[in-house]
Design a protein around this motif. Structure first.
Motif, PDB file in Angstrom:
ATOM      1  N   ARG A 189       0.967  -1.283  -0.130  1.00 33.85           N
ATOM      2  CA  ARG A 189      -0.047  -0.044  -0.095  1.00 33.85           C
ATOM      3  C   ARG A 189       0.803   1.335  -0.031  1.00 33.85           C
ATOM      4  N   TYR A 190       2.045   1.254   0.635  1.00 30.96           N
ATOM      5  CA  TYR A 190       3.224   2.399   0.617  1.00 30.96           C
ATOM      6  C   TYR A 190       4.452   1.605   0.247  1.00 30.96           C
ATOM      7  N   GLU A 191       5.117   2.672  -0.377  1.00 31.20           N
ATOM      8  CA  GLU A 191       6.632   2.339  -0.846  1.00 31.20           C
ATOM      9  C   GLU A 191       7.387   2.257   0.709  1.00 31.20           C
ATOM     10  N   LYS A 192       7.370   3.471   1.153  1.00 35.08           N
ATOM     11  CA  LYS A 192       7.975   3.510   2.423  1.00 35.08           C
ATOM     12  C   LYS A 192       7.336   4.059   3.696  1.00 35.08           C
ATOM     13  N   VAL A 193       7.101   3.206   4.754  1.00 37.58           N
ATOM     14  CA  VAL A 193       6.447   3.502   6.072  1.00 37.58           C
ATOM     15  C   VAL A 193       7.391   3.722   6.979  1.00 37.58           C
ATOM     16  N   ALA A 194       7.168   4.877   7.820  1.00 36.63           N
ATOM     17  CA  ALA A 194       8.014   5.425   9.184  1.00 36.63           C
ATOM     18  C   ALA A 194       7.254   5.073  10.401  1.00 36.63           C
ATOM     19  N   LEU A 195       7.751   4.310  11.317  1.00 39.48           N
ATOM     20  CA  LEU A 195       7.023   4.152  12.539  1.00 39.48           C
ATOM     21  C   LEU A 195       7.781   4.961  13.685  1.00 39.48           C
ATOM     22  N   ILE A 196       7.225   6.080  14.269  1.00 37.85           N
ATOM     23  CA  ILE A 196       7.848   6.840  15.244  1.00 37.85           C
ATOM     24  C   ILE A 196       7.097   6.497  16.606  1.00 37.85           C
ATOM     25  N   GLY A 197       7.953   5.828  17.407  1.00 33.81           N
ATOM     26  CA  GLY A 197       7.482   5.235  18.563  1.00 33.81           C
ATOM     27  C   GLY A 197       7.712   3.629  18.373  1.00 33.81           C
ATOM     28  N   LEU A 198       8.268   3.039  19.098  1.00 30.44           N
ATOM     29  CA  LEU A 198       8.364   1.396  18.785  1.00 30.44           C
ATOM     30  C   LEU A 198       7.760   0.502  19.820  1.00 30.44           C
ATOM     31  N   GLY A 199       6.359   0.797  20.136  1.00 32.87           N
ATOM     32  CA  GLY A 199       6.005   0.139  21.153  1.00 32.87           C
ATOM     33  C   GLY A 199       5.010  -1.103  20.675  1.00 32.87           C
ATOM     34  N   LEU A 200       3.883  -1.381  21.563  1.00 31.44           N
ATOM     35  CA  LEU A 200       3.275  -2.354  21.282  1.00 31.44           C
ATOM     36  C   LEU A 200       2.504  -2.341  19.816  1.00 31.44           C
ATOM     37  N   MET A 217       2.569  -5.822   8.722  1.00 34.04           N
ATOM     38  CA  MET A 217       3.293  -5.426   7.368  1.00 34.04           C
ATOM     39  C   MET A 217       4.014  -6.607   6.777  1.00 34.04           C
ATOM     40  N   LYS A 218       5.106  -6.973   7.631  1.00 28.36           N
ATOM     41  CA  LYS A 218       5.850  -8.053   6.961  1.00 28.36           C
ATOM     42  C   LYS A 218       5.061  -9.426   6.516  1.00 28.36           C
ATOM     43  N   ARG A 219       4.172  -9.824   7.351  1.00 33.28           N
ATOM     44  CA  ARG A 219       3.345 -10.891   7.035  1.00 33.28           C
ATOM     45  C   ARG A 219       2.814 -10.890   5.557  1.00 33.28           C
ATOM     46  N   ASP A 220       2.139  -9.498   5.362  1.00 33.44           N
ATOM     47  CA  ASP A 220       1.508  -9.534   3.799  1.00 33.44           C
ATOM     48  C   ASP A 220       2.212  -8.707   2.925  1.00 33.44           C
ATOM     49  N   ALA A 221       3.351  -8.307   3.282  1.00 29.85           N
ATOM     50  CA  ALA A 221       4.201  -7.334   2.365  1.00 29.85           C
ATOM     51  C   ALA A 221       3.196  -6.060   1.833  1.00 29.85           C
ATOM     52  N   VAL A 222       2.819  -5.340   2.913  1.00 32.40           N
ATOM     53  CA  VAL A 222       2.085  -4.378   2.867  1.00 32.40           C
ATOM     54  C   VAL A 222       2.721  -3.027   2.675  1.00 32.40           C
ATOM     55  N   ALA A 223       4.127  -3.061   2.882  1.00 31.16           N
ATOM     56  CA  ALA A 223       5.014  -1.762   2.610  1.00 31.16           C
ATOM     57  C   ALA A 223       6.146  -2.424   1.979  1.00 31.16           C
ATOM     58  N   GLY A 224       6.893  -1.502   1.222  1.00 35.19           N
ATOM     59  CA  GLY A 224       8.292  -1.843   0.553  1.00 35.19           C
ATOM     60  C   GLY A 224       9.287  -1.785   1.696  1.00 35.19           C
ATOM     61  N   THR A 225       9.491  -0.824   2.331  1.00 38.80           N
ATOM     62  CA  THR A 225      10.414  -0.696   3.380  1.00 38.80           C
ATOM     63  C   THR A 225       9.751   0.076   4.720  1.00 38.80           C
ATOM     64  N   VAL A 226      10.439  -0.304   6.038  1.00 45.00           N
ATOM     65  CA  VAL A 226       9.674   0.307   7.069  1.00 45.00           C
ATOM     66  C   VAL A 226      10.975   0.721   7.798  1.00 45.00           C
ATOM     67  N   ALA A 279       9.452   8.857   3.319  1.00 50.43           N
ATOM     68  CA  ALA A 279       8.226   8.029   3.722  1.00 50.43           C
ATOM     69  C   ALA A 279       7.055   8.554   3.114  1.00 50.43           C
ATOM     70  N   ASP A 280       6.182   7.629   2.627  1.00 51.00           N
ATOM     71  CA  ASP A 280       5.024   7.950   2.018  1.00 51.00           C
ATOM     72  C   ASP A 280       3.857   7.781   3.214  1.00 51.00           C
ATOM     73  N   LEU A 281       4.056   7.078   4.157  1.00 51.24           N
ATOM     74  CA  LEU A 281       3.143   6.932   5.371  1.00 51.24           C
ATOM     75  C   LEU A 281       4.233   7.268   6.419  1.00 51.24           C
TER      76      LEU A 281
END
Ligand code: NAP
Length: 306
Positions: A4-15, A24-33, A66-68
């Motif tokens: 759904r997005y080429e690059k996703v950035a996660l700010i905060g790495l909790g639950l 995202m990895k299970r279903d290849a929802v993003a290119g890179t994270v 990042a796209d998202l």
């Protein structure tokens, strides 16, 4: 194609963020994270367990290209994070958040979102009492709801794309107006947590019931309160400080109902108690029918043979 997005950035790495990553990895929802967390310790843990394709040393670095961008920090920290990343956001990117309260997040984050960047708030209605980078798992959002709360200026294609993203993570999505969101969450999540915190506090205060007895006999309902009351203190402090109005309104209703039940007990009104409990049992049935919990005895807890 599930991406759904080429690059996703996660700010905060909790639950929540770590569960999003594994989903995202299970279903290849993003290119890179890419990911960032405030403490060096969390960033180190993330690197060790392979959480994110790249763990960055700053939020600014993580959001580059990042796209998202997903703000997955406590509600009280959202504004400062948004302010820090704002100058580094790519034009056309979408910023979203996963905060449990929406009015405050929209009010405090929106002013930092630059022209040409879309802001689409969201709230996955899934969680556990655990927190931190090692608590996430890929199935957390499966068949759970993710509420999408567009702001007045939200861009329709950006909203639809985010909905598709959450669906790809396993969730069902529904759009909701911000005030309604905060009220619904006060009913189904925030006040129940407050009651659990209170009940556990009360048990702790009761000197006539020993600590050992509380622990030993806790299967009689109390145990489920202790599970909820073990939830992250920072997150829940921020929820109550920012969803003040709706929490107080629902607490008022709760107190009225409690008083009515107290009166029924005092006056020996068994009919009222029975009618009330019959009604609440039907609500439980509805939750099971909607597939939002298990009907297994003891809430599906697996017995460990010793
Ligand atoms: P969590 O496991 O406690 O993780 C929070 C993360 O935010 C950590 O990586 C923490 O970094 C980082 N953080 C905290 N304060 C920060 C700050 N001032 N600046 C930058 N980063 C900061 O929390 P969570 O359960 O994933 O919750 C995240 C968000 O999701 C919250 O807004 C919460 O309301 C919402 N939410 C939670 C649930 C739930 O059941 N838990 C459900 C739905 C939505 P360090 O580890 O380095 O401290």
């Amino acid at each position: 194609m599930t991406q759904r997005y080429e690059k996703v950035a996660l700010i905060g790495l909790g639950l929540i963020a770590s569960s999003m990553f594994w989903a995202m990895k299970r279903d290849a929802v993003a290119g890179t994270v890419s990911g960032y967390a405030r403490s060096a310790e969390t960033r180190e843990t993330a690197r060790r367990i392979g959480l994110c394709d790249e763990v960055c040393e700053s939020a600014e670095e993580a959001v580059r290209d990042a796209d998202l961008v997903v703000l997955a920090v406590p509600v009280g920290a959202m504004s400062a994070v948004a302010q820090a990343i704002a100058p580094h956001l790519k034009t056309g990117a979408t910023v979203t958040d996963v905060g449990s309260v929406k009015a405050t997040v929209i009010e405090t984050v929106s002013p930092h979102i630059p022209e040409g960047v879309h802001f689409v708030p969201a709230h996955p209605m899934a969680g556990t009492e655990h927190s931190g980078p090692e608590s996430g798992f890929a199935t957390l959002f499966d068949n759970r709801w993710c509420l999408i709360v567009p702001t007045e200026g939200s861009d329709e294609p950006a909203v639809a794309r985010l909905e598709g993203y959450w669906q790809a993570l396993g969730a069902n999505t529904e759009r909701m107006e911000v005030g309604h969101h905060d009220l619904v969450c006060a009913v189904v999540s925030h006040v129940p947590h407050l009651i659990a915190y209170t009940m556990v506090g009360v048990a702790d205060d009761l000197r006539r019931v020993s600590d050992q007895e509380v622990i030993k006999f806790s299967a009689a309902g109390f145990r489920d309160f202790t599970r909820i009351a073990a939830s992250d203190p920072t997150m829940w402090r921020d929820v109550f400080l920012t969803n003040k109005e709706a929490t107080i309104e629902i607490l008022g209703r709760f107190t009225e109902e409690l008083m009515a039940l107290q009166r029924a007990i005092r006056t020996g009104d068994g009919e009222q108690l029975h009618a009330y409990f019959t009604h609440t049992r039907a609500i439980r049935r509805g939750i099971l029918d909607a597939g939002q919990d298990t009907d297994a005895p003891d809430f599906g807890r697996v017995k460990v043979e010793r």
